[in-house]
Design an enzyme around this catalytic site. Structure first.
Site, short mmCIF file in Angstrom:
data_model
loop_
_atom_site.label_atom_id
_atom_site.label_comp_id
_atom_site.label_asym_id
_atom_site.label_seq_id
_atom_site.Cartn_x
_atom_site.Cartn_y
_atom_site.Cartn_z
N ASN A 44 -2.66 -10.12 -5.42
CA ASN A 44 -2.09 -11.48 -5.42
C ASN A 44 -3.16 -12.54 -5.66
O ASN A 44 -2.90 -13.73 -5.48
CB ASN A 44 -1.41 -11.76 -4.08
CG ASN A 44 -0.31 -10.76 -3.78
OD1 ASN A 44 0.54 -10.50 -4.63
ND2 ASN A 44 -0.33 -10.18 -2.59
N HIS A 130 10.36 -13.09 3.28
CA HIS A 130 9.27 -12.21 3.68
C HIS A 130 9.37 -11.81 5.16
O HIS A 130 9.86 -12.57 5.99
CB HIS A 130 7.96 -12.97 3.45
CG HIS A 130 6.72 -12.16 3.59
ND1 HIS A 130 5.95 -12.17 4.74
CD2 HIS A 130 6.10 -11.33 2.73
CE1 HIS A 130 4.91 -11.38 4.57
NE2 HIS A 130 4.97 -10.86 3.36
N GLU A 177 11.53 -19.09 0.42
CA GLU A 177 10.28 -19.03 -0.33
C GLU A 177 10.50 -19.81 -1.62
O GLU A 177 11.65 -20.01 -2.02
CB GLU A 177 9.95 -17.56 -0.66
CG GLU A 177 9.66 -16.77 0.59
CD GLU A 177 9.40 -15.28 0.34
OE1 GLU A 177 9.01 -14.91 -0.78
OE2 GLU A 177 9.60 -14.51 1.27
N SER A 181 8.50 -12.94 -3.21
CA SER A 181 7.30 -12.09 -3.32
C SER A 181 7.53 -10.77 -4.03
O SER A 181 6.61 -10.23 -4.63
CB SER A 181 6.74 -11.83 -1.93
OG SER A 181 7.69 -11.20 -1.10
N ASP A 206 8.09 -21.75 2.02
CA ASP A 206 6.90 -20.89 1.96
C ASP A 206 6.48 -20.75 0.50
O ASP A 206 7.15 -20.10 -0.30
CB ASP A 206 7.24 -19.52 2.58
CG ASP A 206 6.01 -18.60 2.66
OD1 ASP A 206 4.98 -18.94 2.06
OD2 ASP A 206 6.12 -17.55 3.33
N HIS A 209 3.51 -17.55 -3.06
CA HIS A 209 3.27 -17.03 -4.42
C HIS A 209 3.36 -18.11 -5.49
O HIS A 209 3.38 -17.80 -6.68
CB HIS A 209 4.24 -15.89 -4.72
CG HIS A 209 4.03 -14.73 -3.81
ND1 HIS A 209 3.05 -13.78 -4.04
CD2 HIS A 209 4.61 -14.40 -2.64
CE1 HIS A 209 3.07 -12.90 -3.05
NE2 HIS A 209 4.00 -13.26 -2.19
N LYS A 240 -3.89 -15.54 -1.11
CA LYS A 240 -3.43 -15.09 -2.43
C LYS A 240 -4.19 -15.85 -3.52
O LYS A 240 -5.38 -15.63 -3.65
CB LYS A 240 -1.91 -15.18 -2.49
CG LYS A 240 -1.33 -14.05 -1.62
CD LYS A 240 0.10 -14.12 -1.25
CE LYS A 240 0.43 -12.92 -0.35
NZ LYS A 240 1.62 -13.10 0.45
C1 LIG Z 1 1.94 -12.63 1.80
C2 LIG Z 1 3.00 -13.49 2.36
C3 LIG Z 1 2.88 -14.05 3.64
C4 LIG Z 1 1.77 -13.65 4.58
O1 LIG Z 1 0.55 -14.19 4.20
P1 LIG Z 1 -0.80 -13.46 4.63
O2 LIG Z 1 -1.82 -14.52 4.48
O3 LIG Z 1 -0.98 -12.31 3.70
O4 LIG Z 1 -0.64 -13.02 6.05
C5 LIG Z 1 3.84 -14.93 4.06
N1 LIG Z 1 4.89 -15.24 3.27
C6 LIG Z 1 5.05 -14.71 2.05
C7 LIG Z 1 6.22 -15.09 1.22
C8 LIG Z 1 4.11 -13.81 1.56
O5 LIG Z 1 4.28 -13.25 0.36
#
Ligand SMILES: *Cc1c(COP(=O)(O)O)cnc(C)c1O
Length: 382
Positions: A44, A130, A177, A181, A206, A209, A240
């Protein structure tokens, strides 16, 4: 007593056993695996910043100045200048009053939802949210409602029903989101913002991505659509595209003050190391800079090359290839690895049963030729 071996055997039988893949070296876009270079289509790290010289220098400098560990939680003696700089920078970047950083995106989701919601509140989530958001929602004690993926009619019905039932002091929060993801598609954010406003609900977005990938300065989908002022809680990860590790939530000062009092993973955990925090700040600055814009253009050029070859829509850096059953997806991942490409098979419970897939991610670090030859190899799979 249940034996661990029996549980493992059942997982293996179902094609659901997971194992670690040791990586000997990471030089985007290459990894060294079994002493051989493979092109990484699994990460990522969308802009290739995790091994960037500028970020590594920022991490070294912070280590020299502040040491390797923060020594205590943020509320004791662990709020070092790099932590405060990072939060100030995120707030300014997102155009909101304040931000709070956590040691991971997972901790951000669990900590924030747990602090913002409690018994008597209602949280409405997209079905494909997620695991960190689902875990946070469950642990909060709020009543959990789920709408089918991106289904606005169902979301509207849940908002209307719950608004009518809830007492005035209860909180009603919608969580989505921006880029999903495991599917790489986007939420209909304009409509979601309008719905939450119309029904007096809070909204948590969120952008895990989307940061670094979407928006004129790489802030994500809210920036791309000009919606930032209308989202109550802007959340993201620093692990990411930002190229480091950690997570953040940006919001009005009163919400951030509440979080720093109540978010348990924030209150009861040692502050993240200075190197991680300084690298995060540096990554965010690179993303907003002309160099960041160049990297984003390179990434999008790879995304559009790949989606043209596959005949799909270019929506994000994530391209799923759905197999359905576990074994064909695992077999495809194995044969790609044999040909020198890493793209993982993603199975239940990360994705719904019957939708096992290869999750391919593109990066600014890929050469066009590598994207084309990945496509050629994919054609030989089916
Ligand atoms: C990867 C991810 C997280 C968690 O983030 P990390 O920093 O890897 O713990 C939270 N929400 C989504 C949508 C993700 O893809």
């Amino acid at each position: 007593m249940r034996q661990a071996e029996d549980e493992l055997a059942a997982l293996r039988e179902a094609g659901l056993l997971r194992q670690l893949q040791p990586v000997e070296e990471d030089r985007p876009p290459f990894l060294r695996i079994n002493d051989r270079p493979v092109v990484n289509f699994a990460s990522n790290d969308y802009l290739g910043l995790a091994c960037d010289e500028e970020l590594m220098e920022a991490a070294r400098e912070a280590t020299t100045r502040y040491g390797t560990g923060a020594g205590s939680s943020r509320l004791i003696s662990g709020s070092l200048s790099p932590h405060l700089d990072l939060e100030e920078h995120i707030a300014e970047w997102k155009g909101v009053e304040a931000a709070l950083s956590f040691s991971s995106g997972y901790a951000t989701a669990v900590g924030s939802l747990g602090a913002l919601l409690g018994k008597g509140d209602v949280i409405i989530l997209d079905k494909l949210c997620h695991a960190s958001l689902i875990d946070g929602a469950r642990q909060s004690g709020a009543c959990l409602r789920v709408y089918p993926h991106n289904n606005l009619q169902k979301l509207e019905r849940l908002l209307a029903d719950n608004r009518a039932k809830l007492p005035a002091e209860a909180r009603l929060l919608v969580v989505t989101e921006s880029v999903f993801s495991m599917d790489g598609d986007r939420a209909p954010l304009v409509e979601i913002v309008e719905l939450t406003e119309r029904h007096g609900a809070l909204l948590l977005l969120d952008e895990a991505h989307a940061v670094g990938v979407l928006g004129p300065t790489g802030q994500g989908l809210a920036e791309e659509l000009g919606l930032q002022g209308r989202i109550t809680f802007q959340m993201g990860t620093l692990g990411k595209a930002v190229g480091s590790a950690g997570g953040y939530l940006a919001a009005e000062r009163r919400w951030i003050d509440l979080l720093l009092n109540k978010a348990r993973p924030f209150v009861y955990s040692t502050a993240p190391p200075p190197a991680q925090v300084a690298a995060s700040s540096c990554g965010l600055r690179v993303i907003a800079s002309p160099r960041g814009r160049n990297l984003r253009e390179r990434l999008w050029s790879n995304i559009s090359t790949f989606s043209k070859l596959r005949g799909t829509e270019a929506r994000s850096a994530i391209a799923p290839l759905i197999f359905g059953e576990n074994e064909p997806a695992l077999q495809a991942a194995r044969s790609l690895l044999g040909a020198g490409y890493l793209a993982p098979a993603v199975r239940f419970p990360t994705v719904p049963r019957g939708s096992a897939r290869l999750r391919i991610t593109l990066s600014a670090a890929h050469e066009e030729e590598q994207v084309r030859s990945l496509h050629k190899n994919l054609l030989t799979l089916s």
